[in-house]
Every structure is written in structure tokens, then in C-alpha cells.
Design a protein around this motif. Structure first.
Motif, PDB file in Angstrom:
ATOM      1  N   PRO A 185      27.585  27.715  33.488  1.00  0.00           N
ATOM      2  CA  PRO A 185      26.658  28.265  32.490  1.00  0.00           C
ATOM      3  C   PRO A 185      27.184  29.494  31.753  1.00  0.00           C
ATOM      4  CG  PRO A 185      25.816  28.624  34.725  1.00  0.00           C
ATOM      5  CD  PRO A 185      27.054  27.782  34.837  1.00  0.00           C
ATOM      6  N   THR A 186      28.089  30.254  32.388  1.00  0.00           N
ATOM      7  CA  THR A 186      28.667  31.447  31.760  1.00  0.00           C
ATOM      8  C   THR A 186      30.108  31.612  32.260  1.00  0.00           C
ATOM      9  OG1 THR A 186      28.069  33.003  33.530  1.00  0.00           O
ATOM     10  CG2 THR A 186      26.406  32.647  31.775  1.00  0.00           C
ATOM     11  N   LEU A 187      30.856  32.432  31.544  1.00  0.00           N
ATOM     12  CA  LEU A 187      32.201  32.780  31.994  1.00  0.00           C
ATOM     13  C   LEU A 187      32.149  33.450  33.366  1.00  0.00           C
ATOM     14  CD1 LEU A 187      33.581  34.206  28.633  1.00  0.00           C
ATOM     15  CD2 LEU A 187      34.248  32.040  29.711  1.00  0.00           C
ATOM     16  N   ALA A 188      31.143  34.278  33.578  1.00  0.00           N
ATOM     17  CA  ALA A 188      30.996  34.965  34.861  1.00  0.00           C
ATOM     18  C   ALA A 188      30.858  33.962  36.001  1.00  0.00           C
ATOM     19  CB  ALA A 188      29.797  35.911  34.827  1.00  0.00           C
ATOM     20  N   HIS A 189      30.100  32.896  35.782  1.00  0.00           N
ATOM     21  CA  HIS A 189      29.950  31.877  36.822  1.00  0.00           C
ATOM     22  C   HIS A 189      31.283  31.180  37.109  1.00  0.00           C
ATOM     23  CE1 HIS A 189      25.622  32.341  36.012  1.00  0.00           C
ATOM     24  NE2 HIS A 189      25.487  31.932  37.262  1.00  0.00           N
ATOM     25  N   ALA A 190      32.055  30.909  36.081  1.00  0.00           N
ATOM     26  CA  ALA A 190      33.364  30.275  36.279  1.00  0.00           C
ATOM     27  C   ALA A 190      34.287  31.197  37.077  1.00  0.00           C
ATOM     28  CB  ALA A 190      33.992  29.921  34.933  1.00  0.00           C
ATOM     29  N   LEU A 191      34.326  32.473  36.720  1.00  0.00           N
ATOM     30  CA  LEU A 191      35.156  33.432  37.446  1.00  0.00           C
ATOM     31  C   LEU A 191      34.690  33.601  38.882  1.00  0.00           C
ATOM     32  CD1 LEU A 191      35.568  36.066  34.601  1.00  0.00           C
ATOM     33  CD2 LEU A 191      37.394  34.619  35.558  1.00  0.00           C
ATOM     34  N   SER A 192      33.380  33.610  39.092  1.00  0.00           N
ATOM     35  CA  SER A 192      32.846  33.729  40.450  1.00  0.00           C
ATOM     36  C   SER A 192      33.249  32.533  41.304  1.00  0.00           C
ATOM     37  CB  SER A 192      31.327  33.849  40.422  1.00  0.00           C
ATOM     38  OG  SER A 192      30.950  35.098  39.891  1.00  0.00           O
ATOM     39  N   HIS A 193      33.199  31.351  40.712  1.00  0.00           N
ATOM     40  CA  HIS A 193      33.606  30.149  41.441  1.00  0.00           C
ATOM     41  C   HIS A 193      35.081  30.239  41.834  1.00  0.00           C
ATOM     42  CE1 HIS A 193      34.110  25.998  42.643  1.00  0.00           C
ATOM     43  NE2 HIS A 193      35.130  25.920  41.795  1.00  0.00           N
ATOM     44  N   MET A 194      35.919  30.603  40.880  1.00  0.00           N
ATOM     45  CA  MET A 194      37.348  30.716  41.174  1.00  0.00           C
ATOM     46  C   MET A 194      37.600  31.739  42.285  1.00  0.00           C
ATOM     47  SD  MET A 194      38.995  30.548  37.348  1.00  0.00           S
ATOM     48  CE  MET A 194      40.583  31.152  37.911  1.00  0.00           C
ATOM     49  N   TYR A 195      36.934  32.867  42.211  1.00  0.00           N
ATOM     50  CA  TYR A 195      37.119  33.914  43.217  1.00  0.00           C
ATOM     51  C   TYR A 195      36.649  33.437  44.590  1.00  0.00           C
ATOM     52  CZ  TYR A 195      36.688  38.240  45.785  1.00  0.00           C
ATOM     53  OH  TYR A 195      36.802  39.200  46.753  1.00  0.00           O
ATOM     54  N   ALA A 196      35.478  32.794  44.642  1.00  0.00           N
ATOM     55  CA  ALA A 196      34.939  32.318  45.922  1.00  0.00           C
ATOM     56  C   ALA A 196      35.879  31.307  46.568  1.00  0.00           C
ATOM     57  CB  ALA A 196      33.549  31.717  45.719  1.00  0.00           C
ATOM     58  N   VAL A 197      36.435  30.409  45.772  1.00  0.00           N
ATOM     59  CA  VAL A 197      37.347  29.394  46.311  1.00  0.00           C
ATOM     60  C   VAL A 197      38.659  30.040  46.753  1.00  0.00           C
ATOM     61  CG1 VAL A 197      38.686  27.325  45.729  1.00  0.00           C
ATOM     62  CG2 VAL A 197      36.261  27.483  45.098  1.00  0.00           C
ATOM     63  N   ASP A 198      39.196  30.962  45.958  1.00  0.00           N
ATOM     64  CA  ASP A 198      40.414  31.672  46.373  1.00  0.00           C
ATOM     65  C   ASP A 198      40.173  32.408  47.695  1.00  0.00           C
ATOM     66  OD1 ASP A 198      41.557  30.811  43.982  1.00  0.00           O
ATOM     67  OD2 ASP A 198      42.171  32.819  43.344  1.00  0.00           O
ATOM     68  N   GLN A 199      39.026  33.033  47.812  1.00  0.00           N
ATOM     69  CA  GLN A 199      38.705  33.764  49.036  1.00  0.00           C
ATOM     70  C   GLN A 199      38.545  32.801  50.215  1.00  0.00           C
ATOM     71  OE1 GLN A 199      34.923  35.865  49.283  1.00  0.00           O
ATOM     72  NE2 GLN A 199      36.047  37.629  50.077  1.00  0.00           N
ATOM     73  N   MET A 200      37.914  31.655  49.975  1.00  0.00           N
ATOM     74  CA  MET A 200      37.719  30.669  51.037  1.00  0.00           C
ATOM     75  C   MET A 200      39.075  30.186  51.565  1.00  0.00           C
ATOM     76  SD  MET A 200      37.723  27.127  51.865  1.00  0.00           S
ATOM     77  CE  MET A 200      37.979  26.428  50.257  1.00  0.00           C
ATOM     78  N   TRP A 201      40.015  29.873  50.650  1.00  0.00           N
ATOM     79  CA  TRP A 201      41.324  29.403  51.098  1.00  0.00           C
ATOM     80  C   TRP A 201      42.099  30.498  51.829  1.00  0.00           C
ATOM     81  CZ3 TRP A 201      41.928  24.724  52.134  1.00  0.00           C
ATOM     82  CH2 TRP A 201      41.374  23.717  51.355  1.00  0.00           C
ATOM     83  N   TYR A 202      41.920  31.754  51.420  1.00  0.00           N
ATOM     84  CA  TYR A 202      42.578  32.845  52.142  1.00  0.00           C
ATOM     85  C   TYR A 202      42.072  32.882  53.587  1.00  0.00           C
ATOM     86  CZ  TYR A 202      44.014  37.383  53.778  1.00  0.00           C
ATOM     87  OH  TYR A 202      44.561  38.376  54.544  1.00  0.00           O
ATOM     88  N   LEU A 203      40.782  32.736  53.756  1.00  0.00           N
ATOM     89  CA  LEU A 203      40.231  32.737  55.112  1.00  0.00           C
ATOM     90  C   LEU A 203      40.797  31.580  55.936  1.00  0.00           C
ATOM     91  CD1 LEU A 203      36.503  33.682  54.402  1.00  0.00           C
ATOM     92  CD2 LEU A 203      38.287  35.136  55.411  1.00  0.00           C
ATOM     93  N   VAL A 204      40.908  30.403  55.326  1.00  0.00           N
ATOM     94  CA  VAL A 204      41.479  29.254  56.030  1.00  0.00           C
ATOM     95  C   VAL A 204      42.930  29.539  56.418  1.00  0.00           C
ATOM     96  CG1 VAL A 204      42.185  26.829  55.759  1.00  0.00           C
ATOM     97  CG2 VAL A 204      39.898  27.558  55.015  1.00  0.00           C
TER      98      VAL A 204
END
Length: 170
Positions: free
Chosen positions: A39-58
Motif C-alpha cells: 500500500p505504501t513505500l513504507a510497507h515495502a521497506l518494512s517487509h524487506m527489513y522484516a525478512v532480512d532480519q528473519m534470515w539473520y536470526l535463522v
């Protein structure tokens, strides 16, 4: 530097490049609604950040179901400014770079228990390459969203990274 690490450096560069472009625009663009993948650029950036963070944890030993549980609620959380995104990305990329500094075998595998796709042995290198590919996909979404909002994007292709990173070393 090995290929997965080089690709991660590209991922960081490309993400910073597109975030810098967004920072050049009026601040309201970050939260301006658009009919697109997000819905917004902010949502796209948040998704990318959350996934990057998730993979770091893995990569650092957290099970994928637990990492998803920690990070996916942040998927819909947005931040007020581009500076907040940029700061969070820098902090996370510093963690990744420290992780790379301690890795001697990126072909090492771990059992990835993906609650959506099942279990499989996956190398650390494969995870990094997936992370980079995921980021490339969503930077493309962001470029399209920028155009839909009436703004030019910025080239962030891997080939541009070759020239910018080689010029930095000259």
C-alpha cells in the motif's frame, strides 16, 4: 571475498541506493498510498527489513518458525521517516557483516524448517543468495511504486554496483 558475501554487499548497496532516492523526495511520499504490491513505500521497506532480519536470526541459530514469529509482526509496522529505515538497515547490515567475518564455510547446511514449505537442508550460501534475490524483487516493486507516484526511480542493478564498487577501490 566469496560470491555470497559479494552479493550481500550488492544487496546493501542497492537498498541504500533506493532509500537515498526516496530521501530526495518529499517526506510524504514514504506514506503516500499507491495501488501496487504494497500500500505504501513504507510497507515495502518494512517487509524487506522484516525478512532480512528473519534470515539473520535463522543464520545465527534461531529456528525459522521462531524467527518468523519474532519478525513477521514487524512486516506491517511502518516507521515515520526514511532516516529510521536507513538507520535500521545500517544496524542490520553491520550485524550481517560481523556474521560474515566469523563464517569459514558458507556451504555448511542447516535444517531449514519452513512452516509454509516444509523441511530441507539448506546451505548458508543459498540463504544469502535468496535474501539478495528477495531484496532485488522488492526493490523492483519500489521502483514501480515510485513511478506510479510520479517520481523517477534510480538504477540499482548489479552491473551498476560493479562499476561503483570498483571505482571506490581505485
Amino acid at each position: 571475498m566469496n560470491h555470497p558475501e559479494q552479493m550481500y554487499h550488492y544487496h546493501v548497496w542497492a537498498s541504500q541506493t533506493i532509500m537515498q532516492r526516496i530521501q530526495e523526495l518529499p517526506a510524504a511520499v514514504l506514506h503516500q498510498e499507491v495501488n501496487s504490491s504494497f500500500p505504501t513505500l513504507a510497507h515495502a521497506l518494512s517487509h524487506m527489513y522484516a525478512v532480512d532480519q528473519m534470515w539473520y536470526l535463522v543464520l545465527t541459530g534461531t529456528s525459522m518458525p521462531e524467527a518468523l514469529q519474532i519478525c513477521m509482526p514487524r512486516n506491517g509496522e511502518t516507521y515515520a521517516t526514511m532516516e529510521e529505515y536507513a538507520d535500521r538497515y545500517v544496524q542490520l547490515s553491520d550485524q550481517y557483516l560481523a556474521w560474515f567475518g566469523h563464517q569459514t564455510d558458507l556451504e555448511q547446511t542447516l535444517l531449514l524448517d519452513n512452516p509454509f514449505a516444509g523441511s530441507r537442508h539448506t546451505s548458508l550460501a543459498e540463504i544469502i543468495l535468496h535474501l539478495v534475490n528477495h531484496g532485488t524483487y522488492h526493490r523492483g516493486n519500489i521502483s514501480t511504486m515510485l513511478r506510479q507516484l510520479g517520481h523517477a526511480s534510480v538504477m540499482n542493478d548489479y552491473s551498476r554496483f560493479w562499476y561503483e564498487s570498483s571505482n571506490a577501490a581505485v
